[in-house]
Design a protein around this motif. Structure first.
Motif, PDB file in Angstrom:
ATOM      1  N   LYS A 123      39.128 -29.605 -36.271  1.00  0.00           N
ATOM      2  CA  LYS A 123      39.547 -28.967 -37.511  1.00  0.00           C
ATOM      3  C   LYS A 123      40.682 -27.982 -37.207  1.00  0.00           C
ATOM      4  N   PHE A 124      41.755 -28.104 -37.955  1.00  0.00           N
ATOM      5  CA  PHE A 124      42.856 -27.163 -37.784  1.00  0.00           C
ATOM      6  C   PHE A 124      43.664 -27.090 -39.071  1.00  0.00           C
ATOM      7  N   LYS A 125      44.490 -26.029 -39.147  1.00  0.00           N
ATOM      8  CA  LYS A 125      45.355 -25.843 -40.308  1.00  0.00           C
ATOM      9  C   LYS A 125      46.807 -25.972 -39.895  1.00  0.00           C
ATOM     10  N   ILE A 126      47.571 -26.501 -40.808  1.00  0.00           N
ATOM     11  CA  ILE A 126      49.022 -26.519 -40.627  1.00  0.00           C
ATOM     12  C   ILE A 126      49.588 -25.460 -41.565  1.00  0.00           C
ATOM     13  N   ASN A 127      49.976 -24.349 -40.986  1.00  0.00           N
ATOM     14  CA  ASN A 127      50.459 -23.237 -41.806  1.00  0.00           C
ATOM     15  C   ASN A 127      51.785 -23.587 -42.448  1.00  0.00           C
ATOM     16  N   GLY A 128      51.812 -23.482 -43.734  1.00  0.00           N
ATOM     17  CA  GLY A 128      53.046 -23.745 -44.455  1.00  0.00           C
ATOM     18  C   GLY A 128      53.946 -22.528 -44.459  1.00  0.00           C
ATOM     19  N   ILE A 129      55.208 -22.736 -44.280  1.00  0.00           N
ATOM     20  CA  ILE A 129      56.158 -21.634 -44.268  1.00  0.00           C
ATOM     21  C   ILE A 129      56.166 -20.935 -45.610  1.00  0.00           C
ATOM     22  N   GLN A 130      55.853 -21.675 -46.645  1.00  0.00           N
ATOM     23  CA  GLN A 130      55.862 -21.054 -47.961  1.00  0.00           C
ATOM     24  C   GLN A 130      54.718 -20.081 -48.146  1.00  0.00           C
ATOM     25  N   GLN A 131      53.730 -20.090 -47.266  1.00  0.00           N
ATOM     26  CA  GLN A 131      52.621 -19.150 -47.402  1.00  0.00           C
ATOM     27  C   GLN A 131      53.020 -17.730 -46.993  1.00  0.00           C
ATOM     28  N   ASP A 132      54.070 -17.585 -46.193  1.00  0.00           N
ATOM     29  CA  ASP A 132      54.587 -16.273 -45.853  1.00  0.00           C
ATOM     30  C   ASP A 132      55.698 -15.925 -46.831  1.00  0.00           C
ATOM     31  N   LYS A 183      53.736  -5.559 -46.202  1.00  0.00           N
ATOM     32  CA  LYS A 183      53.644  -6.737 -45.328  1.00  0.00           C
ATOM     33  C   LYS A 183      52.770  -6.452 -44.107  1.00  0.00           C
ATOM     34  N   HIS A 184      52.903  -5.235 -43.572  1.00  0.00           N
ATOM     35  CA  HIS A 184      52.067  -4.860 -42.433  1.00  0.00           C
ATOM     36  C   HIS A 184      50.595  -4.819 -42.831  1.00  0.00           C
ATOM     37  N   LEU A 185      50.331  -4.270 -44.004  1.00  0.00           N
ATOM     38  CA  LEU A 185      48.956  -4.235 -44.505  1.00  0.00           C
ATOM     39  C   LEU A 185      48.430  -5.646 -44.719  1.00  0.00           C
ATOM     40  N   ASP A 186      49.265  -6.525 -45.217  1.00  0.00           N
ATOM     41  CA  ASP A 186      48.863  -7.920 -45.436  1.00  0.00           C
ATOM     42  C   ASP A 186      48.441  -8.566 -44.116  1.00  0.00           C
ATOM     43  N   LEU A 187      49.225  -8.336 -43.075  1.00  0.00           N
ATOM     44  CA  LEU A 187      48.894  -8.908 -41.763  1.00  0.00           C
ATOM     45  C   LEU A 187      47.582  -8.339 -41.239  1.00  0.00           C
ATOM     46  N   ALA A 188      47.380  -7.027 -41.425  1.00  0.00           N
ATOM     47  CA  ALA A 188      46.146  -6.388 -40.959  1.00  0.00           C
ATOM     48  C   ALA A 188      44.933  -6.936 -41.701  1.00  0.00           C
ATOM     49  N   MET A 189      45.053  -7.132 -42.994  1.00  0.00           N
ATOM     50  CA  MET A 189      43.923  -7.630 -43.783  1.00  0.00           C
ATOM     51  C   MET A 189      43.618  -9.084 -43.472  1.00  0.00           C
ATOM     52  N   ARG A 190      44.604  -9.810 -43.016  1.00  0.00           N
ATOM     53  CA  ARG A 190      44.362 -11.198 -42.617  1.00  0.00           C
ATOM     54  C   ARG A 190      43.652 -11.273 -41.267  1.00  0.00           C
ATOM     55  N   LYS A 225      47.667 -13.743 -52.822  1.00  0.00           N
ATOM     56  CA  LYS A 225      47.745 -14.890 -51.910  1.00  0.00           C
ATOM     57  C   LYS A 225      46.552 -14.927 -50.962  1.00  0.00           C
ATOM     58  N   ARG A 226      46.198 -13.753 -50.455  1.00  0.00           N
ATOM     59  CA  ARG A 226      45.058 -13.719 -49.528  1.00  0.00           C
ATOM     60  C   ARG A 226      43.784 -14.200 -50.220  1.00  0.00           C
ATOM     61  N   LEU A 227      43.596 -13.741 -51.431  1.00  0.00           N
ATOM     62  CA  LEU A 227      42.373 -14.099 -52.153  1.00  0.00           C
ATOM     63  C   LEU A 227      42.372 -15.566 -52.554  1.00  0.00           C
ATOM     64  N   LEU A 228      43.513 -16.038 -53.025  1.00  0.00           N
ATOM     65  CA  LEU A 228      43.566 -17.420 -53.524  1.00  0.00           C
ATOM     66  C   LEU A 228      43.560 -18.440 -52.400  1.00  0.00           C
ATOM     67  N   LEU A 229      44.191 -18.095 -51.282  1.00  0.00           N
ATOM     68  CA  LEU A 229      44.286 -19.043 -50.168  1.00  0.00           C
ATOM     69  C   LEU A 229      43.180 -18.833 -49.142  1.00  0.00           C
ATOM     70  N   GLY A 230      42.293 -17.891 -49.412  1.00  0.00           N
ATOM     71  CA  GLY A 230      41.198 -17.640 -48.473  1.00  0.00           C
ATOM     72  C   GLY A 230      41.674 -17.112 -47.141  1.00  0.00           C
ATOM     73  N   ARG A 231      42.751 -16.347 -47.156  1.00  0.00           N
ATOM     74  CA  ARG A 231      43.322 -15.844 -45.904  1.00  0.00           C
ATOM     75  C   ARG A 231      42.822 -14.455 -45.547  1.00  0.00           C
ATOM     76  N   SER A 232      42.047 -13.829 -46.403  1.00  0.00           N
ATOM     77  CA  SER A 232      41.544 -12.483 -46.127  1.00  0.00           C
ATOM     78  C   SER A 232      40.401 -12.551 -45.118  1.00  0.00           C
ATOM     79  N   ALA A 233      40.387 -11.590 -44.182  1.00  0.00           N
ATOM     80  CA  ALA A 233      39.339 -11.578 -43.160  1.00  0.00           C
ATOM     81  C   ALA A 233      37.983 -11.249 -43.757  1.00  0.00           C
TER      82      ALA A 233
END
Length: 826
Positions: free
Chosen positions: A731-740, A467-474, A514-522
């Protein structure tokens, strides 16, 4: 050579000479024979010469000379003047010690006797002053010795011929100087009262200096002179050194116990462990300087050894762990450096190594054992590891090489200088070797400590590292790429410390997807870099990340082909909208479940048409493939206008579930929870999370209003279109709780890991037995453990269960004669 004057062998020239009784007063009267003079009493005209000769005095008796010489000895030793001059006395000594007198023995005995008498007088005087408790004893002793030494030196100078002829090393007899030292030692220095007073005053000085914690410059010269006298007398080791070191031992034994009690107690008087370490190091320097200045280098080394032993080595197990805990808790590198110096000086470095390992294990256990700390678990662990690595590296910075002491311009090299250089180089090399070994021991202790600590709780550390790595990569690099890479290396190091590497892999794969599919990777490049790092560290089992990246590349090519077809036939694809899809290989990605239990999900017609058109086109491209949609990973970009914002058109990034809910409010301003659920078919818990994100999200994203207000969404709540919505961002995003990753998803992932472990164990057992054909149960267990331990810690009970299961399914069978032996069934 011939003589110029030839004297006759016989002559009667002096026949008229008649010596008188007072011959020593006569003078020679020369008769002038040339003028024909004649003396009275001449006979027969014979010329005679009359002489007056001074007669040599008759020598004094030997006994008188000896008495004069012996009488001078007491005067010299008492500092009085002698009746005869020193030259006369020295000449007399010369006469008496040579042949034929040879009175050296008598003189030597008398000198010894007088020295003993003089020493007896000194003893009586000094004992009296000690008994009367007069101050300044050591000064009196030093000055008394100087006076004694001065008089003995004079005596030696006068009787120098005695030392040369009689009392010398050739004869095995001590010289006057050596005799005086021996008599002073036996008669004066070894006197019980004098020796005890001298010893007590020296110890009193050392005590006073230790209590004042500063050198007593007015006393030190006297102490130094006393030490010098003791060394001259040959009593330094027994009379001063031994007592001083014993006193030093007692001092630091008691003081160490006193301070350690303060360290171990609670309250206002509690002493910090680091302060104790600092105190010991300061005392080592202080004792070394004091002994060198006033006693000797040897005593200095011994005193330092005493301090390190009494205040260090003997109590190391009571202080090192506490001091290390303090250093690590306060992140104090300077204190840790002092602790390292302390531990090496007192030969307790192994205890420091053990303490470091135990400290890290205990700290991590405390941090990890409480689930409330899960969110801070990895940050705290990394902070600890950074400090540990930095501190250990700082302790062993390689010093610069020795300067070359031999001049390059020298044509002739000094052999001794060359040998000294070689010796220094060997010592330097040995010191470097010792430092390298110590550094390795501390680094290994750090690794073992982290490994034990992270292994104290099953699965959780591996999950939270992912999870920590996921946050760092985002987030990506906040400062520089090099620092970000270093951070990734730190995370990989933690992965190496965990036993549950399969747990990490499961969570990492899910989050990477998830990062790849949702485009959340930095950055895709950073993702590829991380995948390469993991493969290098963990093995080829992390190649699934590569497959995911390749799948996305192929999917992009596929979508471009679809868009090209749309452009060529816009009429046919007029309802397709701006639609893209990721077409993935199901086996390469985490298992995303279909929407089944509790779901009756229905897409709005405009969104459903986009999917139908793409599905139809795809079936023409790949006839033998079937698409299975995973709506929980879909995203939508909506355009929206709000009355309060005028003509401002917002672009809002939402999940598919959020989009389906928001599109309902195109037709209705207000809807209750049950109406929304019946129209969308979204499962209850997912709908609650979706509505929470739309109505209760961060400020600037609340496009819905909830009645009644509150932080929780209930089935009785009513939701309305937020007509007063405004935002500073277009332009803004509404972060869905289900994404975490939710707790439920985490639970499911762990359950899947357990299932996978069962499969891995069974596959490993079958593979080993297929190769061996026949193997005992114990050897099979050992082989399975060594094979899977790199992925997860195997449970022996679970291995036995898998063996029994395989026997039941007829993959294995027991030997009929030896029940502990297993056979593989082809």
């Amino acid at each position: 050579m011939s003589s110029l004057i030839v004297l006759p062998s016989r002559t009667d020239a002096f026949s008229a000479y008649q010596p008188s009784k007072n011959a020593h007063t006569d003078f020679i009267s020369a008769v002038d024979l040339g003028r024909g003079g004649s003396s009275s009493g001449s006979k027969d005209g014979v010329k005679t010469v009359k002489l007056s000769v001074t007669v040599k005095p008759t020598s004094r008796p030997q006994s008188n000379l000896l008495n004069d010489l012996l009488a001078s000895i007491p005067a010299i030793l008492s500092g009085k003047s002698t009746d005869l001059s020193y030259h006369t006395l020295s000449h007399t000594c010369h006469t008496l010690v040579l042949q034929p007198h040879s009175l050296g023995s008598s003189l030597y005995y008398r000198i010894k006797e007088e020295l003993e008498k003089s020493a007896s007088g000194v003893v009586r005087e000094w004992r009296g002053s000690i008994m009367s408790k007069q101050e300044g004893w050591l000064n009196r002793l030093v000055e008394g010795w100087k006076s004694w030494e001065k008089r003995v030196d004079l005596l030696s100078a006068i009787f120098v011929y005695l030392d040369r002829v009689y009392s010398n090393s050739n004869n095995g007899i001590a010289s006057i100087k050596e005799l005086s030292i021996s008599i002073f030692r036996k008669s004066i220095w070894d006197n019980e009262i004098i020796s005890e007073k001298t010893r007590s005053d020296v110890l009193a000085w050392s005590t006073k200096e230790r209590e004042s914690e500063q050198p007593l410059e007015d006393i030190r010269p006297t102490i130094k002179s006393t030490s010098k006298l003791s060394k001259l007398l040959g009593t330094f080791d027994q009379s001063i050194s031994k007592s001083y070191l014993q006193h030093t031992t007692e001092h630091y034994c008691s003081n160490a116990e006193y301070y350690l009690n303060q360290v171990e107690q609670d309250g206002d008087e509690k002493m910090k462990p680091g302060k104790y370490i600092e105190w010991v190091l300061e005392k080592v320097i202080e004792e070394k300087e004091r002994a060198i200045a006033c006693l000797s280098n040897e005593v200095s080394e011994q005193a330092v050894t005493v301090v390190r032993k009494e205040a260090g080595e003997k109590v190391a197990n009571r202080i090192i762990r506490k001091a290390l805990d303090e250093c690590m808790d306060e992140l104090d590198i300077a204190a840790l450096t002092r602790l390292y110096t302390f531990s090496t000086d007192i030969n307790s470095f192994p205890l420091l190594v053990t303490s470091l390992e135990d400290h890290l294990e205990a700290r991590l256990k405390t941090l990890i054992s409480n689930p409330e700390n899960d969110a801070q678990m990895i940050d705290g662990t990394l902070k600890m590891k950074r400090f540990s690595d930095k501190a250990i590296t700082g302790l062993f910075e390689i010093s610069s090489s020795l300067d070359n002491v031999i001049s390059e311009d020298s044509e002739v090299k000094d052999v001794f200088a060359v040998e000294e250089d070689e010796k220094n180089e060997k010592e330097l090399a040995e010191n470097k070797r010792i430092k390298r070994n110590r550094q390795f021991e501390l680094e290994e202790a750090s690794r073992v400590g982290f490994k034990k600590g992270l292994g104290s709780r099953q699965n959780a550390p591996a999950e939270w590292i992912a999870k920590h790595l996921d946050l760092a990569m985002r987030k990506g690099p906040s400062l520089s790429d090099s620092e970000f890479n270093s951070h990734l290396d730190e995370i990989i190091a933690l992965i190496g410390f965990t036993k549950d590497k399969d747990v990490f892999k499961a969570f990492y794969s899910t989050q990477l997807a998830k990062r790849l599919l949702l485009g959340r990777s930095a950055s895709d490049d950073m993702e590829r870099n991380m995948i390469a790092k993991l493969q290098k560290e963990m093995g080829e089992e992390f190649t699934s990340g590569d497959i995911m990246m390749k799948d996305l590349t192929l999917s992009e090519t596929l979508v471009k082909s679809y868009q090209s077809v749309q452009a060529k036939d816009p009429e046919q694809y007029k309802d397709a909208g701006n639609f893209t899809a990721n077409v993935l290989t199901e086996s390469a990605w985490p298992a995303y479940p279909l929407l089944k239990d509790g779901w009756n999900f229905t897409l709005p017609p405009n969104l459903q048409s986009s999917i139908d058109l793409f599905t139809s086109w795809y079936s023409t491209q790949h006839k033998n493939r079937q698409l299975s949609w995973r709506f929980q990973l879909s995203t939508v970009t909506l355009t929206a206008r709000f009355p309060a914002s005028g003509n401002t058109k917002y672009e809002i990034g939402v999940s598919l579930f959020q989009a389906v809910v928001l599109l309902l409010f195109n037709d209705e301003d207000t809807l209750d929870f049950k109406s929304i659920q019946s129209r969308t078919g979204i499962e209850t818990q997912e709908l609650i999370r979706t509505l929470q994100s739309l109505a209760l999200g961060r400020k600037g994203t609340r496009v819905l209003l909830k009645k009644p207000p509150g932080k929780e969404v209930k089935p009785t709540d009513i939701f309305a279109w937020n007509k007063g919505f405004t935002s500073e961002r277009i332009k803004f995003k509404i972060n869905g709780i289900q994404q975490d990753m939710s707790a439920e998803e985490s639970k499911k992932t762990n359950e899947q890991v357990h299932i996978d472990r069962v499969s891995v164990l069974e596959a490993t057992i079958v593979r080993i037995m297929k190769g061996k054909k026949k193997l005992s149960l114990q050897l099979l267990i050992d082989n399975v453990v060594s094979d899977v331990v790199k992925r997860f810690p195997p449970d022996v009970k679970e291995i036995k269960k898998r063996v029994e299961s395989l026997i039941e399914r007829e993959f294995l069978m027991r030997d009929e004669e030896e029940r502990g032996m297993l056979h593989y069934l082809a």
